[in-house]
Design an enzyme around this catalytic site. Structure first.
Site, PDB file in Angstrom:
ATOM      1  NE  ARG A  41      11.450  30.691  11.810  1.00 12.96           N
ATOM      2  CZ  ARG A  41      11.752  31.774  11.322  1.00 12.96           C
ATOM      3  NH1 ARG A  41      12.866  32.115  11.313  1.00 12.96           N
ATOM      4  NH2 ARG A  41      10.818  32.256  10.442  1.00 12.96           N
ATOM      5  CE  LYS A 206      12.598  39.197   6.293  1.00 12.95           C
ATOM      6  NZ  LYS A 206      12.658  37.854   6.706  1.00 12.95           N
ATOM      7  N   GLY A 356       8.332  34.580  11.855  1.00 15.41           N
ATOM      8  CA  GLY A 356       9.375  34.472  12.845  1.00 15.41           C
ATOM      9  C   GLY A 356       9.113  35.514  13.852  1.00 15.41           C
ATOM     10  N   GLY A 380       7.537  34.797   5.432  1.00 13.76           N
ATOM     11  CA  GLY A 380       7.483  34.779   3.776  1.00 13.76           C
ATOM     12  C   GLY A 380       6.894  33.380   3.127  1.00 13.76           C
TER      13      GLY A 380
HETATM   14  N1  LIG Z   1       7.783  51.258  11.626  1.00 16.62           N
HETATM   15  C1  LIG Z   1       8.803  50.205  11.629  1.00 16.62           C
HETATM   16  N2  LIG Z   1       9.814  50.673  11.362  1.00 16.62           N
HETATM   17  C2  LIG Z   1      10.966  49.943  11.376  1.00 16.62           C
HETATM   18  N3  LIG Z   1      10.748  48.523  11.647  1.00 16.62           N
HETATM   19  C3  LIG Z   1       9.772  48.019  11.928  1.00 16.62           C
HETATM   20  C4  LIG Z   1       8.746  48.949  12.115  1.00 16.62           C
HETATM   21  N4  LIG Z   1       7.392  48.015  12.202  1.00 16.62           N
HETATM   22  C5  LIG Z   1       7.884  46.813  12.515  1.00 16.62           C
HETATM   23  N5  LIG Z   1       9.526  46.791  12.235  1.00 16.62           N
HETATM   24  C6  LIG Z   1      10.170  45.573  12.489  1.00 16.62           C
HETATM   25  O1  LIG Z   1       9.929  44.555  11.394  1.00 16.62           O
HETATM   26  C7  LIG Z   1      10.437  43.606  11.947  1.00 16.62           C
HETATM   27  C8  LIG Z   1       9.727  42.360  11.539  1.00 16.62           C
HETATM   28  O2  LIG Z   1       9.469  42.354  10.209  1.00 16.62           O
HETATM   29  P1  LIG Z   1       9.291  41.096   9.317  1.00 16.62           P
HETATM   30  O3  LIG Z   1      10.616  40.186   8.902  1.00 16.62           O
HETATM   31  O4  LIG Z   1       8.857  41.477   7.870  1.00 16.62           O
HETATM   32  O5  LIG Z   1       8.268  40.089  10.058  1.00 16.62           O
HETATM   33  P2  LIG Z   1       8.111  38.539  10.199  1.00 16.62           P
HETATM   34  O6  LIG Z   1       9.535  37.874  10.381  1.00 16.62           O
HETATM   35  O7  LIG Z   1       6.826  38.267  11.130  1.00 16.62           O
HETATM   36  O8  LIG Z   1       7.629  38.112   8.731  1.00 16.62           O
HETATM   37  C9  LIG Z   1      10.460  43.626  13.604  1.00 16.62           C
HETATM   38  O9  LIG Z   1      11.869  43.328  13.544  1.00 16.62           O
HETATM   39  C10 LIG Z   1      10.083  45.159  13.745  1.00 16.62           C
HETATM   40  O10 LIG Z   1      10.833  45.667  14.602  1.00 16.62           O
HETATM   41  O1  LIG Z   2      12.961  34.014   8.873  1.00 16.26           O
HETATM   42  C1  LIG Z   2      12.600  33.704   7.884  1.00 16.26           C
HETATM   43  O2  LIG Z   2      11.625  34.333   7.001  1.00 16.26           O
HETATM   44  P1  LIG Z   2      10.514  35.071   7.606  1.00 16.26           P
HETATM   45  O3  LIG Z   2      11.088  36.292   8.290  1.00 16.26           O
HETATM   46  O4  LIG Z   2       9.544  35.412   6.343  1.00 16.26           O
HETATM   47  O5  LIG Z   2       9.460  34.249   8.627  1.00 16.26           O
HETATM   48  C2  LIG Z   2      13.191  32.275   7.421  1.00 16.26           C
HETATM   49  O6  LIG Z   2      14.096  31.908   8.179  1.00 16.26           O
HETATM   50  C3  LIG Z   2      13.733  32.608   5.808  1.00 16.26           C
HETATM   51  O7  LIG Z   2      14.703  33.225   5.890  1.00 16.26           O
HETATM   52  P2  LIG Z   2      15.280  34.346   4.758  1.00 16.26           P
HETATM   53  O8  LIG Z   2      14.164  35.210   4.546  1.00 16.26           O
HETATM   54  O9  LIG Z   2      16.486  34.912   5.007  1.00 16.26           O
HETATM   55  O10 LIG Z   2      15.291  33.401   3.497  1.00 16.26           O
END
Ligand SMILES: Nc1ncnc2c1ncn2[C@@H]1O[C@H](COP(=O)(O)OP(=O)(O)O)[C@@H](O)[C@H]1O
Ligand SMILES: O=C(OP(=O)(O)O)[C@H](O)COP(=O)(O)O
Length: 399
Positions: A41, A206, A356, A380
Site C-alpha cells: 500500500r 470480515k 489488503g 471493502g
Molecule cells: N478460517 C479462518 N479463520 C480465521 N481467520 C481467517 C480464516 N481464513 C482467513 N482468515 C483471515 O482473514 C484475514 C483477511 O480477511 P479480510 O480482512 O476480510 O481480507 P481482505 O483484507 O483481503 O479484504 C487474514 O488475516 C486471514 O488470516
Molecule cells: O484495510 C482496509 O480495508 P480492507 O481490509 O477491506 O482492504 C482499509 O485500510 C480500510 O480500513 P477499515 O476497514 O478499518 O476502514
C-alpha cells in the site's frame, strides 16, 4: 458529474503549494516485532507522491492505520510507515507526532518545496470516524488548514464516510490521485458487461461486511466460491456444526436465505483443515466440511475444495477474488489460498484481486503479481464499488 485528477492539479502548478494527500497506508504489521510485513500500500501511492514532489509541492500525507478507538495508541503509530515511505521515496519523510496539534503544525510549516510530511494516525482523533457531522466537520477544518489543495489517493478507504475522506474535499480544491483513478478504471470493467463465465471468490474474516456484497453480486455472477473465515457461517446455515471456527451466529439466517436464492451458484467447501487452536503449530487434520469436531476450528479449505474451486476458476473469463481462503499467514494453513491464487494465474481470464490481505497473500506466497490483471489495494472498497454503492470518498470528489 466530473472528477478532476492529479494531472489537472499539476497543470495548475503546485510548486510551493501545500498539497494534503489522503493515502491508505494501513499496512499489516508483525504482531511481535511491529515490523511492516507488506509495503504494497505504501508503494501504491508512490506515483502520486513522486509526481507532487517533482513538481515542488509541500506534500502533507495523512492516513489511518488499524482501528484505534479515537485516542493515541502506540501500537497503531504511523512512525514505522514514515521510515519506509522515506526509503521508497529516496528522501526523508518528516513525521508529525500528532495529527493536527502542535507537532503537526510545526512539521507542515517547516516543509520546504518538494518535501514530504506524514501526520500521525488520523484515527487517534474521535472526529475522524465520528457519525456526528459537526464533530467530523470540526476535525476536517483542522486537517484542511494544512493544505491548499487535496488529493484523495486512499482507494482502500473511499467507502468510509470519514472526515479525511468525505469532509476535507468539501473544504479544499480536490482531485483524485493516480491510484484512485486507476482502481476505478479497472473495477468499472467488472460492473459493465464482464466477459462470462464471471466467477467471484470470497474469503477472509470480515464476514458481515461481505454478506451485503454477496446479495448484490448474486444476480450478476455465474459462480460464487466461498472460503476463508466466512464459509463457516454458511456451513452452519446448511445445518452443519462448525466447532470453534469463526462464526457470526446472527448472520446464519441471512446466509440460509442467500443459499436458498442462489440458484446453485454458491460453492462452499466440502473439506476443511481443522486445528486444535489458532496457532501456527496447532495439531490439524483435513476433515469433511459437515464433520468438524466440536473442539476444533477450521483454518483453511481442504484439498478437495481447492480442486473444485480450481475447476470452476479454470472455466472463467472474468474473475474477482477477495479474501484469503485460510489463515495464510501461518504456513500450515496457506495451501488453500495458494491453490486458489495459482488457479487464477493459470487462466487467461481478466482477473482482479481485491483487498489488503489478499494482495499481501499474493506477495507473501511469492506469486507472480503480473499474472493477475489487477491487484486492488481496497478490499471493502472494491466490494462496495462492485455492489454499485455510492462511495463517500468518490462522491466527495465529484464537481
Ligand atoms: N478460517 C479462518 N479463520 C480465521 N481467520 C481467517 C480464516 N481464513 C482467513 N482468515 C483471515 O482473514 C484475514 C483477511 O480477511 P479480510 O480482512 O476480510 O481480507 P481482505 O483484507 O483481503 O479484504 C487474514 O488475516 C486471514 O488470516
Ligand atoms: O484495510 C482496509 O480495508 P480492507 O481490509 O477491506 O482492504 C482499509 O485500510 C480500510 O480500513 P477499515 O476497514 O478499518 O476502514
Amino acid at each position: 458529474m466530473t472528477i478532476r485528477n492529479l494531472d489537472d492539479l499539476l497543470a495548475e502548478g503546485v510548486s510551493g503549494r501545500r498539497v494534503l494527500v489522503r493515502a491508505d497506508l494501513n499496512v499489516p504489521l508483525d504482531k511481535q516485532t511491529g515490523d511492516i510485513t507488506d509495503d504494497g500500500r505504501i508503494r501504491a501511492v508512490l506515483p502520486t507522491l513522486s509526481a507532487l514532489v517533482q513538481a515542488g509541492a509541500k506534500v502533507v500525507v495523512c492516513s489511518h492505520l488499524g482501528r484505534p478507538k479515537g485516542a493515541p495508541d502506540p501500537q497503531f503509530s504511523l512512525r514505522p510507515v514514515a521510515g519506509r515511505l522515506g526509503e521508497l521515496l529516496g528522501a526523508p519523510v518528516h513525521f508529525a507526532e500528532d495529527t493536527v496539534g502542535d507537532s503537526a503544525r510545526a512539521c507542515v510549516d517547516g516543509l520546504a518545496d518538494g518535501q514530504v510530511a506524514l501526520l500521525e494516525n488520523l484515527r487517534f482523533n474521535k472526529g475522524e470516524t465520528s457519525k456526528d457531522d459537526a464533530e467530523r466537520g470540526a476535525f476536517a477544518d483542522q486537517l484542511a488548514a494544512f493544505g491548499d489543495a487535496y488529493v484523495d489517493d486512499a482507494f482502500g478507504a473511499v467507502h468510509r464516510k470519514h472526515a479525511s475522506v468525505f469532509d476535507v474535499p468539501a473544504r479544499l480544491p480536490h482531485v483524485a490521485g493516480r491510484l484512485v483513478l486507476r482502481e476505478v478504471e479497472v473495477l468499472s470493467r467488472l460492473t459493465g458487461a464482464p466477459e462470462r463465465p464471471y466467477v467471484v471468490v470470497l474469503g477472509g474474516s470480515k464476514v458481515s461486511d461481505k454478506l451485503a456484497v454477496i446479495e448484490a453480486l448474486l444476480p450478476t455472477v455465474d459462480r460464487l466460491l466461498i472460503g476463508g473465515g466466512m464459509c463457516f457461517t454458511f456451513l452452519k446455515a446448511q445445518g452443519h456444526e462448525v466447532g470453534t471456527s469463526l462464526l457470526e451466529e446472527e448472520m446464519v439466517e441471512t446466509c440460509r436465505n442467500l443459499l436458498e436464492r442462489s440458484e446453485g451458484k454458491i460453492m462452499l467447501p466440502v473439506d476443511v483443515v481443522a486445528a486444535d487452536a489458532f496457532a501456527p503449530d496447532a495439531a490439524h487434520d483435513t476433515v469433511r466440511a459437515d464433520g468438524i469436531p466440536s473442539h476444533r476450528l477450521g483454518l483453511d479449505i481442504g484439498p478437495e475444495t481447492v480442486a473444485g474451486f480450481a475447476a470452476a476458476i479454470s472455466q472463467a473469463k472474468t474473475i474477482f477474488w477477495n479474501g484469503p481462503m485460510g489463515v495464510f499467514e501461518m504456513p500450515a494453513f496457506a495451501a488453500g489460498t495458494r491453490g486458489v491464487a495459482e488457479a487464477i494465474t493459470k487462466t487467461d481470464a481478466f482477473s482482479v484481486v481485491g483487498g489488503g490481505d489478499s494482495a499481501a497473500a499474493v506477495r507473501a506466497l511469492g506469486l507472480d503479481e503480473s499474472s493477475f490483471g489487477h491487484i486492488s489495494t481496497g478490499g471493502g472498497a472494491s466490494l462496495e464499488y462492485l455492489e454499485g454503492k455510492t462511495l463517500p470518498g468518490i462522491a466527495a470528489l465529484e464537481d
